[in-house]
Design a protein around this motif. Sequence first.
Motif, PDB file in Angstrom:
ATOM      1  N   GLU A 166      -5.399  27.657 -45.218  1.00 29.67           N
ATOM      2  CA  GLU A 166      -6.867  27.613 -45.258  1.00 29.67           C
ATOM      3  C   GLU A 166      -7.326  26.467 -46.177  1.00 29.67           C
ATOM      4  O   GLU A 166      -8.240  25.710 -45.833  1.00 29.67           O
TER       5      GLU A 166
ATOM      6  N   ASN B  26     -11.594  26.225 -59.328  1.00 36.02           N
ATOM      7  CA  ASN B  26     -10.459  26.578 -58.475  1.00 36.02           C
ATOM      8  C   ASN B  26     -10.718  27.882 -57.757  1.00 36.02           C
ATOM      9  O   ASN B  26     -10.424  28.033 -56.588  1.00 36.02           O
TER      10      ASN B  26
ATOM     11  N   GLN C 130     -16.601  19.533 -53.841  1.00 35.15           N
ATOM     12  CA  GLN C 130     -17.779  18.682 -53.938  1.00 35.15           C
ATOM     13  C   GLN C 130     -18.863  19.258 -54.834  1.00 35.15           C
ATOM     14  O   GLN C 130     -19.247  18.652 -55.825  1.00 35.15           O
TER      15      GLN C 130
ATOM     16  N   TYR D 298     -18.305  13.282 -50.357  1.00 31.67           N
ATOM     17  CA  TYR D 298     -17.757  13.188 -49.014  1.00 31.67           C
ATOM     18  C   TYR D 298     -18.848  13.292 -47.944  1.00 31.67           C
ATOM     19  O   TYR D 298     -18.783  12.670 -46.897  1.00 31.67           O
TER      20      TYR D 298
ATOM     21  N   ASN E 116      -5.679  14.338 -53.738  1.00 32.83           N
ATOM     22  CA  ASN E 116      -6.199  14.912 -54.960  1.00 32.83           C
ATOM     23  C   ASN E 116      -5.548  16.249 -55.281  1.00 32.83           C
ATOM     24  O   ASN E 116      -5.217  16.561 -56.420  1.00 32.83           O
TER      25      ASN E 116
ATOM     26  N   VAL F 289      -2.701  29.160 -57.491  1.00 27.01           N
ATOM     27  CA  VAL F 289      -3.881  28.785 -58.265  1.00 27.01           C
ATOM     28  C   VAL F 289      -5.161  29.277 -57.596  1.00 27.01           C
ATOM     29  O   VAL F 289      -6.014  29.884 -58.238  1.00 27.01           O
ATOM     30  N   PHE F 290      -5.281  29.031 -56.313  1.00 30.82           N
ATOM     31  CA  PHE F 290      -6.543  29.325 -55.623  1.00 30.82           C
ATOM     32  C   PHE F 290      -6.610  30.761 -55.106  1.00 30.82           C
ATOM     33  O   PHE F 290      -7.678  31.239 -54.746  1.00 30.82           O
ATOM     34  N   ARG F 291      -5.446  31.419 -55.028  1.00 30.78           N
ATOM     35  CA  ARG F 291      -5.381  32.803 -54.559  1.00 30.78           C
ATOM     36  C   ARG F 291      -5.920  32.947 -53.149  1.00 30.78           C
ATOM     37  O   ARG F 291      -6.592  33.933 -52.817  1.00 30.78           O
ATOM     38  N   ARG F 292      -5.754  31.905 -52.358  1.00 28.58           N
ATOM     39  CA  ARG F 292      -6.153  31.969 -50.949  1.00 28.58           C
ATOM     40  C   ARG F 292      -5.004  31.382 -50.137  1.00 28.58           C
ATOM     41  O   ARG F 292      -4.152  30.680 -50.672  1.00 28.58           O
ATOM     42  N   PRO F 293      -4.990  31.617 -48.803  1.00 31.27           N
ATOM     43  CA  PRO F 293      -3.879  31.094 -48.000  1.00 31.27           C
ATOM     44  C   PRO F 293      -3.809  29.567 -48.086  1.00 31.27           C
ATOM     45  O   PRO F 293      -4.830  28.886 -48.028  1.00 31.27           O
TER      46      PRO F 293
ATOM     47  N   GLU G 241      -9.268  22.817 -45.397  1.00 32.53           N
ATOM     48  CA  GLU G 241     -10.495  22.292 -46.013  1.00 32.53           C
ATOM     49  C   GLU G 241     -10.298  20.879 -46.537  1.00 32.53           C
ATOM     50  O   GLU G 241     -11.222  20.069 -46.533  1.00 32.53           O
ATOM     51  N   ARG G 242      -9.090  20.596 -47.020  1.00 32.48           N
ATOM     52  CA  ARG G 242      -8.843  19.318 -47.684  1.00 32.48           C
ATOM     53  C   ARG G 242      -8.375  18.209 -46.740  1.00 32.48           C
ATOM     54  O   ARG G 242      -8.417  17.037 -47.106  1.00 32.48           O
TER      55      ARG G 242
ATOM     56  N   PRO H 150     -12.828  15.125 -51.923  1.00 31.58           N
ATOM     57  CA  PRO H 150     -11.996  16.328 -52.029  1.00 31.58           C
ATOM     58  C   PRO H 150     -10.884  16.363 -50.986  1.00 31.58           C
ATOM     59  O   PRO H 150     -10.885  17.207 -50.095  1.00 31.58           O
TER      60      PRO H 150
END
Lengths: 523, 313
Positions: free
Chosen positions: B91, A52, A210, B169, B267, B84-88, B95-96, B263
Amino acid sequence: MPILKTRKSGRALRRTIWIASVTLTALAAMAQAQETPQKGGTLIVARPADVNLWDPKFTNDNASLWAQGQIFSNLIINSPDGTRLLPSLAKSWSISEDATSYTFNLRTEAAFCNGDLITADDVKFSFDRNMEDDSNVSWQFPADPVVTVVDEHTVQIELSRPNVAFVSYLTLWGSHILSKNYAEEVGIEALANQPMGSGPFCLDSWDKGQVAILTPNPGYWDSEKPYVDRVEMRVVQDDNARILQLRSGEVDVALLIPFSQAESLENAPGLETTMVTIFGTAAVVPNMRTVPAFADVKVRQAIAYAVDRQSMIDAMLFGNGKPAGSPFYGPGILFWTDDYAVGFDLDKAKALMAESSVPDGFSVTLTIPSGDEMAAQTAVILNDQLGEIGIDVIISPVESGTWWSLWSGGEFEMVYKLGTNDVLDPAMNIPFDFWPKDIGGSDSAFSGYKNERIIEISVAAEGELDQAKREVLYDELQRIAMEEMPQLYLFHPSVIYGVRDNVRGFEVFPTKGHRFWETWKVQ
Amino acid sequence: MDFASFLMRRLVQIVPVLFGIVLVVFLVVRLIPGDPARIMLGVYASDERLAGLRTQLGLDRQIAAQFFSFLGDAAQGQLGTSLVFRRPVLEIIGERLPPTVALITFAVLLSVAICVPLAMLAATRQGRPPDQAIRGVTTLTLAMPSFWLGLNLLILFAVLFPIFPVSGYGRGFLDTLWHLFLPALTITLSLAPILIRTLRSSVIEALQAPHVAFARTKGLPHRLLMSRHVLRNGLMATVTILGVNIGWLLGGSVVIENVFSIPGLGNLIISSVSARDYPMIQGIALVFGLMVICINLITDIVYALLDPRVSYD
């Protein structure tokens, strides 16, 4: 006293078997170690989930912390067999006689992935940051440690009260060493995303969801390691897909293989599966506040005798587990003993129920996290087995976030939990399992149970440097707990992993951690 | 009404719909029990620490105050930082999103490419062996759960005959197509029965229509007859069903994404719900909502293009 004697000889016998099995394992390991590790190659690992984030401060999931362990080093590290603490970034350390002051001497040659040398400032920065209020890992710093930089390569840690288990905590991810300069340069968000390694590997690239690619850190203090040139940590969520990839040779290592599949892999060519019993216990916590019957020790004892733990292990884990005979989290934990284990004895259970405050039985709800196969199966078996002594178990599966909330809020009658001990020292979970909230516990796992003697023993043991004296204290604690059964201790589950037959030195520890830097491939 | 004002009106209608989605998601994630602070700090956290973190996350404020500050930020394109990811959040969604969109687009194109010819074949050979075979096979695939079908495709085409990769992917256009083929095929096979059956019955209906009989008697070539008069009429129902199904696919993508380790967003939303990552859940729900609205809009536009009788009002 004959009873005591029997017990002693039983213990001696078990110890002999234990030593024999350890020796055999060691011999087998030595036979393998006689092969000289070969350098080079790419190790491909299939993991069930992606990282994560790479910032230990906000980490509480296995997939992240296992990966962080590859790129960050700690001051000290567990020996591979899990019985000793070994130097890592600290080449030596000393503990004051009252167990409140710890001094660490750092290696002078260890460097981060960018070549900067690792200094005492980095240690202080890392620890202080992870102790902050919003840190997910502040629980890994008991007894309010204060970190002082003595000189560039010496760190001193002072505790507010004696705690001999403190060094054990220093092997956890909360004590990973991060670069102070780098953190100040790039900011917090980058720490989650682009970490600067202090350990055997560096994060080369991360294709989120990935694959994460690791390459050796040229500044790692042990110049022999890592052996491989590259590690690819691939995310393969589906259990079956992970097995397929291992079978087809697409990956070298597959982590967390489901029990139901382990047997089918046993005879598969070109690969080996291994089972490890983890430092963890599946248990059921009875709530003594919401169900008055549970406050009656006879009821708790009756339940303990009514459960056939081995049949549970055979049915659910295909034999891959061990019955729990102690409140401590498994045979590898320091001072663990199953001398006071409670076996399956239905007659005794019925007799205890008949003597209890609820001879006609009662009905109780068991809250379990939904989607957790092991929890669901445990609940069904408990429903069956406790039905024999007149306890009607109603199974209530709830979403995992809700389960947390109900449990920690005390809004349950019985709750299933799988607790783990991440270090060798049993002291880690004692406050949680046995202490009330006012002294830093959790109301004995939110059950409302309180035993003054256990609290007294555990506080004394935390400050006791003499291992022999600690053993006596913890022996008494385990005896009381197995008499009083504040929780229904069920079993220690195992994890199964598979490796291709050209992979050497890969091992999953009872803490579920693993080390890619010890792993090499026969070319 | 012309097309431009139709589009404008539809775009304006999006606003209240989105507001509704955001409101419902915001309330639902807070109504279900489960405390993000407890989940983040774990079992060992003391009550003081939990309270401190709740204050820091703004979770101790009134729900209405939390909602309006979220709404204000969202209006400016700020979806907050993931717990959880501590990112915006934006963003991470960025990615997803591409894998999910690529998978669904690929699956839809593949479905159309496979289903239209098969449905035409079944309809024109009604009751004969090709029709029976197509209907039989699609009934069978309709009954197969997609995770099971996906795993079997994996065993067949990635392990026994390693033509396609087991999971992932991919990078670049062709590599992505190669990686997404099996998952897209899995979706296609579960979508095909519905598409083929509706298209087949509407083509049969169209074939019996008087204007088709007339076109045939005036000697229109078979190919033109089929494309201009039969298929165009037959597609109407299929477009509607496809539109509804794509919306459903967005939600259903989680199973396929899981089996094939793609990803994507499906998910992500599951793990975010378990972690009570409020900003992340809200962000994904908003994006899913937007996507469903867009797909409905596109469906309506295609509908109008296919059928001149449908007017823009």
